[in-house]
Write an enzyme that holds these catalytic residues in place. Structure first.
Site, PDB file in Angstrom:
ATOM      1  N   ASP A  95     -14.156 -24.340   9.401  1.00  0.00           N
ATOM      2  CA  ASP A  95     -12.902 -24.394   8.652  1.00  0.00           C
ATOM      3  C   ASP A  95     -13.206 -24.313   7.156  1.00  0.00           C
ATOM      4  OD1 ASP A  95     -10.113 -24.878   8.139  1.00  0.00           O
ATOM      5  OD2 ASP A  95     -10.641 -26.959   7.664  1.00  0.00           O
TER       6      ASP A  95
ATOM      7  N   LYS B 236     -25.755 -29.805  10.663  1.00  0.00           N
ATOM      8  CA  LYS B 236     -26.194 -30.913   9.795  1.00  0.00           C
ATOM      9  C   LYS B 236     -27.191 -31.726  10.630  1.00  0.00           C
ATOM     10  CE  LYS B 236     -25.981 -33.313   5.935  1.00  0.00           C
ATOM     11  NZ  LYS B 236     -26.420 -32.799   4.621  1.00  0.00           N
TER      12      LYS B 236
ATOM     13  N   ASP C 150     -13.025 -20.747   4.367  1.00  0.00           N
ATOM     14  CA  ASP C 150     -12.208 -20.677   3.146  1.00  0.00           C
ATOM     15  C   ASP C 150     -13.065 -20.247   1.962  1.00  0.00           C
ATOM     16  OD1 ASP C 150      -9.869 -21.543   4.424  1.00  0.00           O
ATOM     17  OD2 ASP C 150      -9.328 -22.869   2.766  1.00  0.00           O
TER      18      ASP C 150
ATOM     19  N   ASP D 178     -24.495 -28.076   3.879  1.00  0.00           N
ATOM     20  CA  ASP D 178     -24.380 -28.204   2.412  1.00  0.00           C
ATOM     21  C   ASP D 178     -25.079 -27.035   1.726  1.00  0.00           C
ATOM     22  OD1 ASP D 178     -26.743 -29.260   3.415  1.00  0.00           O
ATOM     23  OD2 ASP D 178     -26.824 -30.952   2.031  1.00  0.00           O
TER      24      ASP D 178
ATOM     25  N   TYR E 165     -12.329 -32.020  15.553  1.00  0.00           N
ATOM     26  CA  TYR E 165     -10.892 -31.774  15.597  1.00  0.00           C
ATOM     27  C   TYR E 165     -10.251 -32.348  16.862  1.00  0.00           C
ATOM     28  CZ  TYR E 165     -10.128 -28.550  11.660  1.00  0.00           C
ATOM     29  OH  TYR E 165      -9.976 -27.995  10.426  1.00  0.00           O
TER      30      TYR E 165
HETATM   31  C1  IPM Z   1      -7.295 -22.971   9.650  1.00  0.00           C
HETATM   32  C2  IPM Z   1      -6.373 -24.048   9.167  1.00  0.00           C
HETATM   33  C3  IPM Z   1      -6.096 -25.027  10.306  1.00  0.00           C
HETATM   34  C4  IPM Z   1      -7.430 -25.646  10.683  1.00  0.00           C
HETATM   35  C5  IPM Z   1      -5.038 -26.102  10.014  1.00  0.00           C
HETATM   36  C6  IPM Z   1      -3.739 -25.489   9.566  1.00  0.00           C
HETATM   37  C7  IPM Z   1      -4.832 -27.010  11.192  1.00  0.00           C
HETATM   38  O1  IPM Z   1      -6.914 -24.680   8.063  1.00  0.00           O
HETATM   39  O2  IPM Z   1      -6.913 -22.257  10.603  1.00  0.00           O
HETATM   40  O3  IPM Z   1      -8.372 -22.831   9.088  1.00  0.00           O
HETATM   41  O4  IPM Z   1      -7.854 -26.637  10.087  1.00  0.00           O
HETATM   42  O5  IPM Z   1      -8.059 -25.142  11.606  1.00  0.00           O
HETATM   43 MG    MG Z   2      -8.687 -23.745   7.296  1.00  0.00          MG
END
Ligand code: IPM
Ligand code: MG
Length: 359
Positions: free
Chosen positions: A247, A191, A251, A223, A141
């Site tokens: 990240d 990885k 999710d 993975d 990032y």
């Molecule tokens: C998160 C979001 C952020 C990230 C974005 C909005 C920059 O997806 O906080 O997970 O990628 O970190």
């Molecule tokens: Mg995110």
């Protein structure tokens, strides 16, 4: 001394969900929390008002705050901004970097009342309680060099995936300590079969392990970790990983719990100053319709009380209040199913405040 809390509603559903979380904060203040609230602009809202997603005034207030509550940033309105440094997301990344919020805690906890809301079978997810510890201020990032340039007549995009030993060590220590306080298991995700940066990551984690003899450390390729998260998620206790893998995996973990609308997060620096935000985004498609789930933001307030304000008892009260509201069958659209009562964003916030009084 009175604590300073900065509220940054941001974009999309951000203002609606932070408004409900502020009601809960006000209830905490009525119950004895000594804190002052201030507000600021960030993301697209910052860009529209001041031409920058992280206005100077917001950054200054953020630096002076003990804790920040952030809604969400971004939306289609700003997706076409040519200058990437002006995109709403840069406001969020700028806050993380400037405040050195390297430790991102993302719990994936399944409320028993929501087992039916998960897209996975109830027996796979019931009892789920994972803590993802994501490194937040390094990795791909932020790595340099980065850019898009022309080479041999065509455009080439590139980023750099880089971690220093000290960056790996400090997030590693947060994760080991978290595992000590929880179930004693830590899985480091990398990885290392392909990427040197994560070979180093794995080496550093192994080097730390003897200092935490009560923690059982394991390693998993990213993975495989993605697959295991949906196959048998209850094998995990604490997961530690870099910025981008974290990240993505957070999710996936969020969805196990029924809805990403339930998941709070904390981003901490070395002095426990923290930014607290729901794991979900700004959901511009449902903004302003009363459909958003404020619980992730409300639960982020609980994390704020626990990690930055030293008020665990109030944190537990909020969590109990959320449990009671779910017990009562109240659901926002994202977690509603037949037999439950669908309520709006505001009704959900009010219900938590009411339950908090006796929780
Ligand atoms: C998160 C979001 C952020 C990230 C974005 C909005 C920059 O997806 O906080 O997970 O990628 O970190
Ligand atoms: Mg995110």
């Amino acid at each position: 001394m009175s604590k300073k809390i900065l509220v940054l509603p941001g974009d999309g559903i951000g203002p609606e969900i932070t408004a409900e979380a502020v009601k809960v904060l006000d209830a905490c203040r009525a119950a004895g929390l000594d804190a002052e609230l201030d507000e600021g602009l960030v993301g697209g809202a910052g860009y529209d008002a001041e031409g920058h997603p992280l206005p100077e005034s917001t950054l200054a207030k953020a630096k002076a705050a003990d804790a920040i509550l952030l809604g969400a940033v971004g939306g289609p309105k700003w997706d076409t901004l040519e200058d990437l440094s002006k995109r709403p997301e840069k406001g969020l990344l700028g806050l993380r970097k400037n405040l050195n919020l390297f430790a991102n805690l993302r719990p994936a906890l399944l409320y028993p009342q929501l087992a039916e809301a998960s897209t996975l079978k109830p027996e796979v997810v019931s009892g789920l309680d994972i803590m993802i510890v994501r490194e937040l201020t390094g990795g791909i990032y932020f790595g340099q060099p980065r850019g898009i340039e022309t080479r041999n007549g065509e455009r080439v995009g590139y980023n750099t995936y880089v971690y220093s030993e000290s960056e790996i060590e400090r997030i590693g220590r947060v994760a080991f300590e978290m595992a000590q306080k929880r179930g004693g298991k830590l899985c480091s995700v990398d990885k290392a079969n392909v990427l040197e940066v994560t070979i180093l990551w794995r080496e550093v984690m192994n080097r730390l392990a003897p200092e935490y003899p009560d923690v059982e450390l394991s390693h998993m390729y990213v993975d495989n970790a993605a697959m295991q998260l949906v196959r048998a998620p209850k094998q995990f206790d604490v997961v530690v990983t870099g910025n981008m893998f974290g990240d993505i995996l957070s999710d996936a973990a969020a969805m196990l719990t029924g809805s990403i609308g339930m998941l709070p997060s904390a981003s901490l620096n070395e002095r426990q100053q923290g930014m607290y935000e729901p794991c979900h985004g700004s959901a511009p498609d449902i903004a302003g319709q009363g459909l958003a789930n404020p619980l992730a933001t409300i639960l982020s307030v609980a994390m704020m009380l626990r990690y930055s304000l030293g008020e665990s008892a109030l944190a537990e009260r909020i969590e109990r209040a959320v449990g009671q509201v779910l017990d009562a069958g109240l659901r926002t659209a994202d977690i509603a199913y037949p037999g439950t009562r669908q309520v709006s964003t505001v009704e959900m916030g009010d219900a938590v405040v009411a339950a908090f009084a006796n929780a």
